[in-house]
Design an enzyme around this catalytic site. Structure first.
Site: not given
Lengths: 361, 361, 361, 361
Positions: D293-294
């Site tokens: 997600k990051l």
């Protein structure tokens, strides 16, 4: 001699340790201690009262409880009808499906090297791991299933019942979705778009134009109609989130159409959030009374605890103490396999609120 | 076929509900779930390991556990030598004394009208009440006792042993102070000045010049010497506070004088604070390793939970599982009734650190 | 038309962002928002009221505020007499001394490898590091200083004033201890035995028999006498812990000897703990009223926040808004350099509570 | 002389209080303190980096921020394009609409008598009140508006843009919905069914068959397509909840269709939840990296604080410091008033994921 204050009625009774105590005995000895221990013992007592009374019991479920090893507790509560209707986040249903499909979550560490995990395709949920590859296969499985359905909007209640049925037929394994299917217990998932089930549905649309339509507003109507039909309700909430509010909202909405609805008669919540920051997850049950979500005279308790500690103890205790109540419970009978569900033989539309209310049983 | 990641070793095993489960069975089924539930099951396992190993076990106790109904759990842990040395806040010992003297705390409400309580002379601890008048009588009782002692400074270890003895002789009731007295388990109370026991001592001085002298620095020396004598230690902490740090400090201090001391071999804590705000109460056990408070290879676990939930379950489980370990434990033997305590027959001065260390058993 | 509810009086006024706002303007615009933001704005207002009123202001300080970069805020509050008496944990004074001696804490990471830190002799406080070697040098420095003192018991109030004086004379650097010394503000440290200052004192005794005696019960007497002398008080608490209770205890104890003492007139606390677990650190100010620690009509507010966010904003705002109040404050004048302190020219014994009370100013 | 550890690089620089400090100066002086204060200062720095870089900035918003007085802060962030896309709970948009329609929330007390509030038709959100009657009028207003729309499904993105436009045209007042309308910033509301906006939509259906259809799965497709179009993204999250996950999910979903998507390049969150209980709201940004997600090298910070304290300070600081970055920002240009939105002039379908990706700017 000075008269004793009227505030001093029931002495604290210190917990007495003993070998061989069963879960319900542990909770019984926590009835008159303090703080969250007392609250958990009170939750045990209130849940028993719910089961004895003629109320429809909603269970709300947020947080990573399925990934975290509580999915079979919830399945047990559904199959044995400690609860009548589940409101869940999408993630809890997705992680349940993951295991029901024969895959696993794994014991991990909160101190893991996340770059190493990412390199290995491992997704972390605090101290628990899962395989991204297997998650992708779930997404595909959901997408494929969704493309087999007639092209029309589905409430989450209908879609999740169909999904549970498909899962049961293809795996015959216990889990939340399959338990709800087998026990004819409806599941609402108001934030399905915020989950991998939603992602699977979006991929269904990629495969087949017109697939993957969810009628989330229909769920609002249907959940309110369910309460209009059976205005006496109770709420059990694990972890706050959208399920907590959705269960309350259904009661508030139902009240517009039936003056027999007057907020939940019982409420218990096991939450880690606190009220001080204003969020709904941590909000107190007292606050809920100002909104009419809870009846003014409702029996209620908040337990400030991680559900992974409180729920195994509570459910184990109830397994011992609640058998007689379960045996004689009056509970709603649902049919769920079609666009219009029925409650006790009567249809509950997702299109219009019911304005005429039959007297409650 | 892709090789499975090495991160995926031990599947999560969902908790399986069953009627009649005992506390230890509940914890056994929580071993492979997630989050704080798993941590509590791990705490159960680590405590068993402590009991099997040859270590001196410190118990730290902060928070309103005595007022809150856990004093007989702690007394049980002391009497049965699950622990060898208690470090407590003054309040926990005071509220213990309150009940041992035949008085009570009472079930109350966190939503009480505090002005009405104040008018009635009722002191509130969250959801628990007590009589201020009875508290004043305790203060006097402590003051009176303190005036009977020879006029000289006392470590809290010595004073609390004498207090426990007096309490046992006058009441013959179970409690923390009386259990520690009977089991010859030392109690240290580094923040005694911040408690009603301290207030009682200050009133002793009012009654009799020269009474009520506490040698709190002597407690530092003595607790370090205790570890120099028996360098293998374990730490069980309930609620953080001064006890948590004092237990660690004793180990760090001891290490200056003995190279056999290398931090606690085992550590478990049940806390509600979190590390993110930098305070010692919520600090992680990993952080403690940087300081050498814990051995680098120590078995350790933090349980984020109110002790009023976690401890009754944990202690009930141990009552069943730990009997064989308790029966064969090697534990330190103390004599406590004088200015200089003995450990395993050797004196442990409060005046000087011991620079020569006998090999540990 | 329906009459508006009397509950709806003051509209929420949304925070309006603007470039160039000063700290006090930010807080002014938070006066009519909600939750902890409103509480922090209220804290600003209440502290101003304290300064305008004729009250003795206690500051309690727990948590790792000195290591965490707030020691010069506290020094500023002392030097400018926003507060009149400090009650602190030992750690906050020790970490202050560490920097005043010209050493540092260092920016670190909460995700550090603690084994690597331990190997390098680095102690971690969440995201902050320090050198163990430098800590050992502090301990020695404290021990050496303590051995220079006359051999008799010292209250922490006296000892810390002398320590601050020595520190000021040898470093001439700003800090909490030196500010308190220069401003003649007393410091009480009820849990000094649970800190590295206590460890230093214990090492003094190792060096020189009879050194390192602390009369912690004398601190109870003296702090109560201080309030008997000046019965109108206020309490500002950062982080709970022993300082929070000690400040309240002094008021309760004083009330036995003076009917002019009636609990703090103002109270504000900035805490991260919550009341739900029963501990004193998180306990509500309402609860404190049941005990008489706070006056029934006291102005009070709890701010649920890490002090490292709330205090810089609050102190910066006060630096702008409180100047006129500070200029005209009536504040107590202390002399602290001897066994018996004076308040406004009168002695305050640590040996006996004062039974006769002069009318407050 | 011993070499200094490589861990000791940047000394803590204690916060220095000064009169007249502006919000940005306060944060600048918090850069090198510790704990959450340092994190908030870091958040200020990271947000500036986002604005300097060529990234699409998502803002997630959960918790009762609109009712709690932060709606004009969010409106300010939108109008000045500190952010490019809002993901919100329904409640925050509803409470915004409530005030934009000229009504108010009111300053209340967390200790209110909820039965009395209920009797008066007042709904409580912790320390804030509102009129149920006015809420009902909002529901009707939303229902009426929804019945004016063409009968077809709407993504929340489209519906909320139309709603904002209607609100702006009828009130011309500032707020979140009107700011987003005026600035052409899309709003996604994945859990719209769990809010009073959803209730309004359900009532639209009551009024007019076929009204109130929301295509929530379309929102998943559209949000992912938005990221496929502009693969460099940043995430600012206030309070966790569904917005936090939805923003991350969009990135994960987009990655299936574009290898230029690699997780958010920057992430900051202001949350009150903690990771220890496994829930998504409190999950760490490190954990998010395991999921992709990051980005592995993303600049990121979590601030553990109530947004009602942290956001006014942070937004006030940015109002001063970010002006030059805002003036030169490269930001996406949207058109939102139709079924298919455009990004930088190209359509972004809600029906199919885009498989071909144009190079990012």
């Amino acid at each position: 001699m000075k008269k004793k204050s009227s505030f001093l009625q029931t002495p604290i009774e210190p917990f007495a340790v003993e070998a061989g105590l069963t879960a319900d005995q542990v909770l019984a000895r926590m009835e008159r201690i303090s703080f969250q221990g007392r609250n958990l013992a009170t939750a045990h007592r209130i849940w028993q009262k719910m089961l004895k009374d003629d109320v429809t019991i909603f269970l709300g479920m947020a947080g990573a409880l399925s990934a975290g090893g509580l999915r079979l507790v919830v399945a047990h509560l559904i199959l044995n009808r400690y609860v009548d209707c589940l409101v869940s986040t999408g993630a809890n249903l997705y992680h349940d499906l993951h295991e029901t499909r024969g895959q696993h979550h794994y014991v991990g560490s909160p101190h893991a090297d996340d770059a190493a995990l990412a390199a290995d395709g491992i997704d972390r949920v605090y101290d628990t791991y899962a395989s991204e590859e297997e998650f992708i296969s779930n997404d595909n499985w959901i997408a494929d299933f969704a493309t087999t359905l007639e092209l029309r909007p589905y409430t989450t209640r209908e879609f999740l019942h169909l999904l549970g049925g498909h899962l049961w037929k293809t795996t015959a394994r216990d889990g939340i979705l399959t338990a709800a299917y087998r026990a004819n217990v409806p599941i609402f998932c108001p934030a399905i778009a915020d989950s991998s089930i939603g992602m699977g549905l979006s991929q269904a649309r990629q495969i087949k134009a017109g697939a993957g339509y969810i009628d989330i507003i229909g769920d609002i109507v249907e959940s309110a109609n369910l309460i209009i039909r059976r205005p006496r309700t109770a709420s059990v909430v694990l972890g706050g989130g959208t399920p907590k509010n959705f269960i309350n909202q259904a009661s508030v909405q139902a009240e517009f159409y039936s003056d027999q609805v007057g907020g939940h008669r019982y409420a218990l919540q096991i939450v880690t959030d606190v009220p001080q920051f204003g969020g709904a997850s941590g909000s107190s049950l007292e606050e809920a009374q100002s909104w009419g979500k809870l009846a003014a005279d409702s029996d209620k308790v908040s337990v400030q605890s991680d559900a992974t500690i409180a729920l195994p103890l509570l459910a184990s205790a109830l397994a011992t103490t609640a058998a007689p109540m379960l045996a004689t419970r009056t509970m709603p009978v649902f049919t769920l396999a079609s666009r219009v569900m029925t409650v006790d033989g009567q249809t509950v539309p997702s299109e219009r609120f019911e304005e005429v209310n039959e007297p409650a049983v």
